[in-house]
Design a protein around this motif. Structure first.
Motif, PDB file in Angstrom:
ATOM      1  N   ASP A 154      -3.936  56.957   9.758  1.00  0.00           N
ATOM      2  CA  ASP A 154      -3.591  56.743  10.795  1.00  0.00           C
ATOM      3  C   ASP A 154      -3.353  55.054  11.074  1.00  0.00           C
ATOM      4  O   ASP A 154      -2.397  54.670  11.787  1.00  0.00           O
ATOM      5  CB  ASP A 154      -4.688  57.096  11.885  1.00  0.00           C
ATOM      6  CG  ASP A 154      -4.708  58.501  12.089  1.00  0.00           C
ATOM      7  OD1 ASP A 154      -3.521  59.332  12.037  1.00  0.00           O
ATOM      8  OD2 ASP A 154      -5.725  59.152  12.710  1.00  0.00           O
ATOM      9  N   HIS A 155      -4.028  54.373  10.300  1.00  0.00           N
ATOM     10  CA  HIS A 155      -3.891  52.851  10.303  1.00  0.00           C
ATOM     11  C   HIS A 155      -2.617  52.555   9.799  1.00  0.00           C
ATOM     12  O   HIS A 155      -2.011  51.679  10.176  1.00  0.00           O
ATOM     13  CB  HIS A 155      -5.076  52.538   9.487  1.00  0.00           C
ATOM     14  CG  HIS A 155      -5.157  50.772   9.148  1.00  0.00           C
ATOM     15  ND1 HIS A 155      -5.244  49.892   9.926  1.00  0.00           N
ATOM     16  CD2 HIS A 155      -4.724  50.313   7.758  1.00  0.00           C
ATOM     17  CE1 HIS A 155      -5.121  48.675   9.381  1.00  0.00           C
ATOM     18  NE2 HIS A 155      -4.642  48.964   8.190  1.00  0.00           N
ATOM     19  N   HIS A 156      -2.414  53.221   8.601  1.00  0.00           N
ATOM     20  CA  HIS A 156      -1.216  52.980   7.670  1.00  0.00           C
ATOM     21  C   HIS A 156       0.220  53.502   8.660  1.00  0.00           C
ATOM     22  O   HIS A 156       0.957  52.574   8.644  1.00  0.00           O
ATOM     23  CB  HIS A 156      -1.119  53.676   6.432  1.00  0.00           C
ATOM     24  CG  HIS A 156      -0.473  53.053   5.481  1.00  0.00           C
ATOM     25  ND1 HIS A 156      -0.640  52.238   4.766  1.00  0.00           N
ATOM     26  CD2 HIS A 156       1.263  53.538   4.989  1.00  0.00           C
ATOM     27  CE1 HIS A 156       0.362  51.819   3.703  1.00  0.00           C
ATOM     28  NE2 HIS A 156       1.471  52.610   4.033  1.00  0.00           N
TER      29      HIS A 156
ATOM     30  N   ASP B 270      -0.332  48.998   0.845  1.00  0.00           N
ATOM     31  CA  ASP B 270       0.132  50.237  -0.185  1.00  0.00           C
ATOM     32  C   ASP B 270      -0.634  50.161  -1.443  1.00  0.00           C
ATOM     33  O   ASP B 270      -1.058  51.118  -2.186  1.00  0.00           O
ATOM     34  CB  ASP B 270       1.815  49.919  -0.569  1.00  0.00           C
ATOM     35  CG  ASP B 270       2.533  50.176   0.623  1.00  0.00           C
ATOM     36  OD1 ASP B 270       1.910  50.545   1.567  1.00  0.00           O
ATOM     37  OD2 ASP B 270       3.719  50.088   0.520  1.00  0.00           O
ATOM     38  N   LYS B 271      -1.029  49.093  -1.987  1.00  0.00           N
ATOM     39  CA  LYS B 271      -1.901  48.865  -3.135  1.00  0.00           C
ATOM     40  C   LYS B 271      -3.188  49.703  -2.935  1.00  0.00           C
ATOM     41  O   LYS B 271      -3.758  50.284  -3.818  1.00  0.00           O
ATOM     42  CB  LYS B 271      -2.137  47.446  -3.646  1.00  0.00           C
ATOM     43  CG  LYS B 271      -1.068  46.876  -4.377  1.00  0.00           C
ATOM     44  CD  LYS B 271      -0.952  47.272  -5.716  1.00  0.00           C
ATOM     45  CE  LYS B 271       0.156  46.391  -6.560  1.00  0.00           C
ATOM     46  NZ  LYS B 271       0.268  46.920  -7.636  1.00  0.00           N
ATOM     47  N   HIS B 272      -3.592  49.575  -1.608  1.00  0.00           N
ATOM     48  CA  HIS B 272      -4.939  50.144  -1.434  1.00  0.00           C
ATOM     49  C   HIS B 272      -4.984  51.697  -1.462  1.00  0.00           C
ATOM     50  O   HIS B 272      -5.554  52.276  -2.000  1.00  0.00           O
ATOM     51  CB  HIS B 272      -5.333  49.704   0.081  1.00  0.00           C
ATOM     52  CG  HIS B 272      -6.667  50.334   0.467  1.00  0.00           C
ATOM     53  ND1 HIS B 272      -6.960  51.719   1.052  1.00  0.00           N
ATOM     54  CD2 HIS B 272      -7.938  49.871   0.230  1.00  0.00           C
ATOM     55  CE1 HIS B 272      -8.153  51.862   1.181  1.00  0.00           C
ATOM     56  NE2 HIS B 272      -8.799  50.840   0.737  1.00  0.00           N
ATOM     57  N   PHE B 273      -3.791  52.265  -1.067  1.00  0.00           N
ATOM     58  CA  PHE B 273      -3.768  53.707  -1.129  1.00  0.00           C
ATOM     59  C   PHE B 273      -3.347  54.231  -2.587  1.00  0.00           C
ATOM     60  O   PHE B 273      -3.648  55.276  -2.979  1.00  0.00           O
ATOM     61  CB  PHE B 273      -2.530  54.325  -0.293  1.00  0.00           C
ATOM     62  CG  PHE B 273      -1.325  54.186  -0.349  1.00  0.00           C
ATOM     63  CD1 PHE B 273      -0.432  55.018  -1.705  1.00  0.00           C
ATOM     64  CD2 PHE B 273      -0.202  53.580   0.379  1.00  0.00           C
ATOM     65  CE1 PHE B 273       0.901  54.650  -2.059  1.00  0.00           C
ATOM     66  CE2 PHE B 273       0.940  53.579   0.266  1.00  0.00           C
ATOM     67  CZ  PHE B 273       1.628  53.978  -1.010  1.00  0.00           C
ATOM     68  N   CYS B 274      -2.715  53.230  -3.281  1.00  0.00           N
ATOM     69  CA  CYS B 274      -2.311  53.436  -4.894  1.00  0.00           C
ATOM     70  C   CYS B 274      -3.889  53.664  -5.412  1.00  0.00           C
ATOM     71  O   CYS B 274      -4.006  54.713  -6.143  1.00  0.00           O
ATOM     72  CB  CYS B 274      -1.617  52.253  -5.248  1.00  0.00           C
ATOM     73  SG  CYS B 274      -1.481  52.395  -7.005  1.00  0.00           S
ATOM     74  N   LYS B 275      -4.801  52.725  -5.080  1.00  0.00           N
ATOM     75  CA  LYS B 275      -5.997  52.774  -5.948  1.00  0.00           C
ATOM     76  C   LYS B 275      -6.888  54.051  -5.376  1.00  0.00           C
ATOM     77  O   LYS B 275      -7.516  54.526  -6.024  1.00  0.00           O
ATOM     78  CB  LYS B 275      -6.527  51.222  -5.522  1.00  0.00           C
ATOM     79  CG  LYS B 275      -7.938  51.254  -6.192  1.00  0.00           C
ATOM     80  CD  LYS B 275      -8.875  49.943  -5.969  1.00  0.00           C
ATOM     81  CE  LYS B 275     -10.231  49.868  -6.641  1.00  0.00           C
ATOM     82  NZ  LYS B 275     -11.177  50.817  -6.343  1.00  0.00           N
TER      83      LYS B 275
END
Length: 436
Positions: A373-375, A423-428
């Motif tokens: 939701d935040h994204h 995007d790096k956060h969801f990647c990790k």
């Protein structure tokens, strides 16, 4: 145990819980998924999207030097008590008090934090009215906001533990608050907060600067929200906003003669505009000594690299495509090529942004990303900002330099910062989920 003793024990427990909550607010342990302060353990933590607020009293040392110790504590406690009420009313919770400084967190949305900040400035007006009636000097505060995904948890040792927030988003919020002193303004927000607002048109906002944060290579835009100024100052800033932002665009592209000309026009209307005064002095410094205070040379275009990869080939390819076409748009505006070519690039970006966001959001849903939701909210808000940029480009009423600057700050900077952070956060998260 008889009823009277049971009632007494219950009252003592309630009193004890109330006393504890002065040090760890109930909302803080509720955010950690606990029903009681007694359930908290060292190392308890949760990750969530937060807007961080830092505030500080201007020249507090000078104020306190004129007061006796008891008067100093009475002053600061009265101020903090009133600000605590405003923060609570807007869904925030104070993380810590640092003398005259406040750090608060807002777990719902960025609008709550902005509305709270404006409420704090309104409360400050009432405080100063009371002080003036008592023949006491008025004072000012500065507020800085930043939004991001943070870790909230319990830290400490054997004898001292506390709930706090850990994230580079906190460091940036603190840095932004300190810049309110530099620019002589009441309220500054980061571009992260700007792009998390539901509708920026609900506020009086103007661009102030691009800043580099320690340890980061990409500049962050910061904005002033001036709804908390008195009506006369708001009117003057509204009247000069277009001239002011046009001047700043020219300054950041080192077109300082034009920037100085525009800043003088701005100051002729609003002589007390501190940021305009600062930028005019910067223009003089550049003309006389060649010193430029821009966060990063805009002529040195960012180059896309594997550092931006998020681990999904389709999404990485789309990011590169968006970036390349955004840079192409900037180049076309700079070269003054036929509007038809520019319109074609805008049309492509318009459709491709929606296509990319749809692809990315389906990927996040498929992987049960908890911050979906935040994204998604950031995507929706970007689409609104891109709509504003399109209308500015098509209006033919803005200068080439201003449009280039807007493409840089609203489009290219957003793509780069969003990719490197969100995007790096969801990647990790997804990588850890698969490997774990």
């Amino acid at each position: 145990m008889d009823n009277q003793n049971i009632i007494g024990a219950s009252k003592n427990k309630a009193d004890l819980n109330q006393a504890y909550e002065r040090f760890v607010p109930s909302k803080m342990y509720e955010l950690l998924g606990k029903s009681s302060i007694a359930d908290l353990q060292l190392g308890d933590q949760v990750e969530m999207g937060l807007t961080i607020l830092f505030s500080d009293i201007r020249n507090f040392v000078s104020i306190s030097e004129s007061l006796r110790p008891k008067e100093t504590f009475d002053f600061i406690n009265s101020y903090l008590r009133q600000m605590d009420t405003v923060i609570s009313q807007h869904g925030g919770v104070i993380d810590k008090v640092m003398g005259d400084g406040i750090m608060a967190i807002f777990p719902s949305n960025a609008n709550d934090a902005v509305d709270c900040s404006l409420g704090m400035l309104k409360q400050l007006e009432l405080i100063n009215e009371q002080r003036l009636r008592a023949n006491q000097a008025s004072f000012q505060i500065g507020i800085g906001l930043n939004t991001g995904i943070c870790m909230l948890g319990i830290v400490g040792g054997i004898n001292k533990q506390e709930a706090t927030v850990i994230s580079d988003a906190v460091n940036l919020a603190s840095r932004i608050e300190s810049l309110t002193k530099t620019y002589g303004v009441q309220l500054l927000i980061s571009e992260n907060t700007y792009f998390n607002l539901k509708d920026v048109s609900n506020y009086s906002i103007r661009f102030i600067d691009r800043v580099l944060v320690k340890g980061k290579n990409q500049a962050q835009s910061i904005y002033e929200i001036y709804d908390g100024n008195n009506s006369r100052i708001r009117q003057l800033k509204d009247q000069t906003k277009n001239i002011f932002e046009e001047a700043l665009a020219h300054y950041h592209y080192k077109k300082v003669e034009k920037a100085a000309e525009l800043l003088k026009k701005c100051l002729a209307i609003n002589p007390d505009d501190k940021p305009a005064q600062i930028y005019l002095e910067r223009c003089r410094m550049f003309s006389n000594k060649g010193l430029h205070s821009g966060a990063k040379e805009l002529s040195q275009q960012i180059e896309w690299s594997t550092a931006f990869d998020v681990g999904n080939e389709q999404i990485d390819t789309q990011h590169l495509e968006l970036f390349n076409h955004s840079v192409k748009l900037l180049e076309l505006i700079n070269s003054g090529i036929d509007e038809t070519v520019t319109d074609n690039i805008i049309s492509f970006l318009d459709k491709y942004v929606v296509h990319h966001f749809d692809t990315e959001e389906r990927y996040l849903l498929d992987n049960d990303y908890p911050f979906f939701d935040h994204h998604k909210a950031q995507h929706l808000n970007f689409i609104k900002s891109f709509g504003l940029l399109k209308s500015e480009i098509k209006s033919n009423s803005k200068s080439k330099i201003f449009l280039m600057f807007r493409v840089q700050t609203l489009l290219i900077d957003w793509i780069v910062n969003h990719t490197l952070k969100e995007d790096k956060h969801f990647c990790k998260y997804i990588t850890d989920r698969i490997s774990g």
